[in-house]
Design an enzyme around this catalytic site. Sequence first.
Site, mmCIF file in Angstrom:
data_model
loop_
_atom_site.group_PDB
_atom_site.id
_atom_site.type_symbol
_atom_site.label_atom_id
_atom_site.label_comp_id
_atom_site.label_asym_id
_atom_site.label_seq_id
_atom_site.Cartn_x
_atom_site.Cartn_y
_atom_site.Cartn_z
ATOM 1 N N ASP A 1 0.804 -1.233 0.000
ATOM 2 C CA ASP A 1 0.000 0.000 0.000
ATOM 3 C C ASP A 1 0.832 1.276 0.000
ATOM 4 O OD1 ASP A 1 -2.698 -1.267 0.234
ATOM 5 O OD2 ASP A 1 -1.917 -1.916 2.175
ATOM 6 N N HIS B 1 -3.795 -1.669 -6.614
ATOM 7 C CA HIS B 1 -2.914 -0.560 -6.960
ATOM 8 C C HIS B 1 -3.741 0.566 -7.584
ATOM 9 C CE1 HIS B 1 0.708 -3.551 -7.297
ATOM 10 N NE2 HIS B 1 0.126 -3.529 -6.105
ATOM 11 N N THR C 1 2.951 -13.290 3.303
ATOM 12 C CA THR C 1 2.257 -13.740 2.105
ATOM 13 C C THR C 1 2.972 -14.950 1.523
ATOM 14 O OG1 THR C 1 1.537 -13.060 -0.113
ATOM 15 C CG2 THR C 1 3.630 -12.183 0.645
#
EC number: 6.3.4.4
Length: 400
Positions: free
Chosen positions: A14, A44, A227
């Site tokens: 972010d 995005h 992740t």
Amino acid sequence: MSEHVAVVDLGYGDAGKGTVVDALCAASDVRAVLRFNGGAQAAHNVVTEDGRQHTFAQFGSGTLRGVPTHLTRFVVVDPLALASEAAVLGNPFELLTVDGDALLATPWHRAANQRRELARGGGRHGSCGMGVGETMAYALSHPQAPRVSDTLSRTGLRRRLAAVESDLGPAGVPLDDVVDAFLAFGRTVSIVGAEFTGRLLGEGPCVFEGAQGVLLDEWRGWHPHTTWSTTTYDNVASLCGDFKRIGVVRTYTTRHGAGPFVTEDPALDLPEGHNATGEWQGAFRVGHFDAVAHRYAVEVAGGVDALAVTHLDSPGRCPAMRICNSYLLDGEPWNRIVPGPARDLEYQEALTARLNRARPGPLIRPDDWAGAIESLLSAPVEIESYGPGAADKKLLNSIC
């Protein structure tokens, strides 16, 4: 732009990778934007000069400027989510190529991902709930996991999707409906072989657009709040021998959901237009600029050639913003997070425990935010961003 460029977030995501990629595409003749990790969980945000706005997931952030997107083999491709995104964009499939070896995310991966996260209760790891990690995990133990090239054959595709359904459990959707949708994807997009990426790179300068951030990396992030994706420059390096490394940071640090965040300060008045609390990601959290964590990100990413600093308009609107250049751990200063051995998740989990105990050291308020960040991260700032659009960027030195 005379060389290939890779744009990577040095935080928890972010930071503004999309708007940086858009600015590079606006300023230069870019051959293509290549996505090199993650999948449909990306968000995005891009705003063009004529007021068009889109939050990109699988299409590259140069799409509104007519720049082609190539999804490399490292992307987890979700045909259903891609179809929805394409419809919003006016179905620009002529601008899209997809490596046939990329993994396919299915409704069963998504449902299994959500069930797993719900089962953790108050101990959630943090997830976008899109099934990207589940797809990666499934492929590690199932060599015949479905891939993009499978969408060219009904028989093979149905067999592999049926295996996923059998292994992962129900998703509330008929198998044959998914098969038909994925076959339509295979007829619509241009599916290419492994040699295509090299040919594309030989045709002109390209921008590699990363997803998420280095502090969420599957091997280098704060395990288990990470992740299932390599968020450093490693995938780019395997595709392209020579490229410029751009690291993106905000003037304040943010993260979504659970996990260590030493400089978090909920009192900061920093309203967010495009991020909010999500069902799966959890709360959107803000804090002071964390130079300690960002230096670690630079180090484990193998260094950066230049920085892009976004939200440089924020310090003027939020006088309470500060920079943290050291932590306090059990009363002692902690200035450097020492990287561990490669792929050592026990080490990363121990780091998580230490970071959960750490507190910010002395906070500083610089007069020159870009200059201070440049000094603290030991890399030149070559992109300054004061707003969401390309016109709000200052591209310095030889970036373009």
